[in-house]
Design an enzyme around this catalytic site. Structure first.
Site, PDB file in Angstrom:
ATOM      1  CG  HIS A  78    -100.010 -28.832  31.152  1.00  0.00           C
ATOM      2  ND1 HIS A  78     -99.784 -28.204  29.942  1.00  0.00           N
ATOM      3  CD2 HIS A  78     -98.786 -29.146  31.637  1.00  0.00           C
ATOM      4  CE1 HIS A  78     -98.475 -28.132  29.729  1.00  0.00           C
ATOM      5  NE2 HIS A  78     -97.845 -28.691  30.737  1.00  0.00           N
ATOM      6  CG  ASN A  88     -97.745 -25.486  14.437  1.00  0.00           C
ATOM      7  OD1 ASN A  88     -98.268 -24.456  14.041  1.00  0.00           O
ATOM      8  ND2 ASN A  88     -97.270 -25.618  15.661  1.00  0.00           N
ATOM      9  N   GLY A 122    -100.185 -28.997  16.893  1.00  0.00           N
ATOM     10  CA  GLY A 122    -100.567 -27.705  17.496  1.00  0.00           C
ATOM     11  C   GLY A 122     -99.861 -27.311  18.758  1.00  0.00           C
ATOM     12  CB  THR A 123     -97.508 -28.122  20.931  1.00  0.00           C
ATOM     13  OG1 THR A 123     -96.803 -27.596  22.063  1.00  0.00           O
ATOM     14  CG2 THR A 123     -96.702 -29.237  20.296  1.00  0.00           C
ATOM     15  CG  ASN A 140    -104.708 -28.782  24.323  1.00  0.00           C
ATOM     16  OD1 ASN A 140    -103.744 -28.013  24.450  1.00  0.00           O
ATOM     17  ND2 ASN A 140    -105.089 -29.248  23.150  1.00  0.00           N
ATOM     18  CB  ALA A 185    -105.369 -29.233  13.744  1.00  0.00           C
ATOM     19  CB  CYS A 238    -110.752 -29.366  48.466  1.00  0.00           C
ATOM     20  SG  CYS A 238    -110.623 -28.509  50.050  1.00  0.00           S
ATOM     21  CB  CYS A 265    -109.997 -32.077  52.629  1.00  0.00           C
ATOM     22  SG  CYS A 265    -111.357 -31.827  51.468  1.00  0.00           S
TER      23      CYS A 265
END
Ligand code: APR
Ligand code: ZN
Length: 241
Positions: A117, A209, A186-187, A100, A228, A125, A128
């Site tokens: 992730h 789940n 939860g995946t 998440n 959950a 940026c 740079c």
């Protein structure tokens, strides 16, 4: 009794690691990606494709702002996030590896969180490489640009076709290899390379789940088929002496 068995594994573990996905944040009001009300039913995943983003920064940013900033910004951790913070405070949970990008594990109090992730809480940026706190950057005019070099800023989370942050990859690999128990919450277990990591664990698998995931039939030892917050409340009740 499944919950009693799960609590026994959790209490006796020496290296418990949690692996979480979008489902843990659903009860904080953040939609999952897949499933009946999933984000990918409403939005084209193309907006998170890095090449598309670089070619259409304004258009991508309009959708990204809608989904990940306007909508998510007031989300709060739910009981499931707080349960993982409780386990870390007890010295039982060594780390949370999360797919998440909402930062809710840290808000709930977990210190050792690996954001596989990346995160919405920072912007980076493209010119740079400097990073800004998202809350410091106005999204009134899009795309936001770097104060230093004028290049476009991008949310500091992993877009499709981008590599996983090396540090997150290495830490997750080590943690899962050494874990004696994994708490998977939860995946779907569908998105690589994140989804491959739990298979490296030789320890016990406890999965929370409401639906079957890719892990359930192959790796899960204890399947708590609940939301959950419901499952973690029961785990906490059984936890207390
Ligand atoms: N409690 C626990 N799990 C839930 C709940 C709930 N209340 N509601 C739904 N779920 C489960 C669903 O059954 C599903 O298995 O959460 C999972 C959500 O699946 P996805 O939306 O695919 O989320 P996730 O597995 O985290 O996706 C992985 O895909 O798009 C990429 O980068 C994105 O990190 C994301 C990755
Ligand atoms: Zn810059």
């Amino acid at each position: 009794m499944l919950y009693k068995e799960a609590v026994k594994i959790i209490k006796n573990s020496k290296k418990l690691v949690a692996f979480t996905g979008a489902g843990i944040s659903l009860e904080s009001g953040i939609p999952t990606f897949r499933g009946k009300d999933g984000l990918w039913n409403k939005y084209d995943p193309l907006i998170l494709d890095i090449d598309y983003f670089k070619a259409n920064p304004k258009e991508s940013w309009q959708k990204i702002k809608e989904i990940f900033y306007d909508f998510m910004i007031d989300s709060k951790p739910n009981f499931a996030h707080e349960y993982l913070a409780f386990l870390e405070n007890k010295g039982i949970l060594k780390a949370v590896i999360t797919q998440n990008i909402d930062g809710l594990h840290q808000v709930a109090g977990n210190k050792n969180v690996i954001e596989f992730h990346g995160t919405t809480k920072k912007l980076v940026c493209l010119g740079c490489g400097i990073k800004y706190k998202s809350e410091e950057i106005s999204l009134d005019s899009l795309p936001p640009v770097c104060d230093k070099c004028g290049s476009i800023l991008k949310p500091d989370f992993v877009f499709f076709k981008e590599p996983i942050p090396g540090n997150a990859y290495r830490k997750s690999y080590k943690l899962v290899k050494e874990a004696d128990a994994l708490l998977i919450i939860g995946t779907t277990g569908e998105i690589m390379p994140a989804s491959e990591f739990p298979y490296l664990c030789k320890g016990k698998f406890i999965e929370i789940n409401p639906e079957i995931s890719k892990y359930t039939q192959i790796k899960t030892d204890i399947f708590l088929q609940e939301k959950a917050t419901v499952a973690t409340k029961k785990l906490k009740e059984f936890f207390m002496p």
